[in-house]
Scaffold this active site. Sequence first.
Site, PDB file in Angstrom:
ATOM      1  N   TYR A   1       4.300  -2.037  -3.445  1.00  0.00           N
ATOM      2  CA  TYR A   1       3.305  -2.827  -4.192  1.00  0.00           C
ATOM      3  C   TYR A   1       2.929  -2.162  -5.514  1.00  0.00           C
ATOM      4  CZ  TYR A   1       2.458  -5.208   0.332  1.00  0.00           C
ATOM      5  OH  TYR A   1       2.592  -5.895   1.517  1.00  0.00           O
TER       6      TYR A   1
ATOM      7  N   ASP B   1      -4.562  -2.480   3.517  1.00  0.00           N
ATOM      8  CA  ASP B   1      -3.099  -2.555   3.649  1.00  0.00           C
ATOM      9  C   ASP B   1      -2.442  -2.466   2.273  1.00  0.00           C
ATOM     10  OD1 ASP B   1      -0.727  -3.426   5.512  1.00  0.00           O
ATOM     11  OD2 ASP B   1      -0.524  -4.640   3.693  1.00  0.00           O
TER      12      ASP B   1
END
Length: 308
Positions: free
Chosen positions: A52, A47
Amino acid sequence: MQTGQKHITLRNNIKMPTVGFGTYLIPDEDVQSLVLEAIRAGYRHIDTAEGYGNENGVGLGIKAAIKELAIPREEIFVTTKLYPGNEAWGQTIKNYNSIIESLQASLARLQLDYVDLYLIHAPFAREQRLEQWKALVDLRQQNKVRAIGVSNFSEKHIEEIKATGLPLPDANQIELHPWSQKPGLVSYLEKNDISVIAYSSLVPLSSWRDAEGQSSAKTEQMKAEGADSDSPFKVMARKYGVSEARILLRWAIQKGYAILPKSINVPRIQQNIDLFGFEIDEQDMAAIDKMDRGEGVAWSSGDPTKEA
Ligand SMILES: NC(=O)c1ccc[n+]([C@@H]2O[C@H](COP(=O)([O-])OP(=O)(O)OC[C@H]3O[C@@H](n4cnc5c(N)ncnc54)[C@H](OP(=O)(O)O)[C@@H]3O)[C@@H](O)[C@H]2O)c1
């Protein structure tokens, strides 16, 4: 170690491995080797997210696993997320065309031809949520992504989609753990055949995200409760002869959720997928059901399922 990875079948019959490796807060330069170690430990679900800043390293880790461990790409389930933009934080909201470009950019960073699951990271785009969802529907139609979903969406946000007649999300990724159980939302998702992916399962640990800069809305009081040697999860960990982390992860699996434990520590990465050799009994599951405190704490700005 007994991993025995299981699957959750999404509404379009796509199989998603139950235990995924979470990568939030793992810097791009560190994530490659950790993704490789996770795949070596048995994870087949990774994931990440545009937000991010580590898709590049995640992609390199997947590439290394394909080469060094001879695991076919099709056996690794890869999720990334569209960052939708948030006007409340002074950001531009992504429109239909910029979403097509965002996915292309994510695929280029990941060095992949497709992702298995593409999610809208949060319901921040008040006016353009449906336009954003339509873009994901079209991307699936074009086989750029195998499944589509949302994250941090409430029942109200999904009802908006339903009202248009567009296909419903295959999954909703939400903060779920004994302190934030969201029973109404979970039962709505289950009724609508939307798979539940739990994130931040380890919040009740006293050491959860305790490194510098890993902000959340978790209070000092919550941290202190987790540190108590007689905290309920420490008591259960002793009873079952496993770590507290494994109790929290096993609870989510018994509830039927996929999970995404994150760690930068290889023995923990291995431990966090070793969940299929013990079972929490009914009495303890019922005791945990009573520990719900409401909203999640993983976002320092508050639980995004509450967004208007
Ligand atoms: N969609 C969203 O909005 C959203 C939001 C948050 C998270 N997520 C996804 O869900 C994943 C998991 O959530 P998360 O990263 O917030 O938290 P998490 O996986 O629940 O917990 C991570 C924390 O627990 C520690 N930890 C991990 N395994 C442990 C073990 N066996 N024993 C003791 N401590 C352990 C980690 O430290 P070390 O790393 O030092 O081991 C870190 O401090 C994320 O990485 C991300 O992929 C999605």
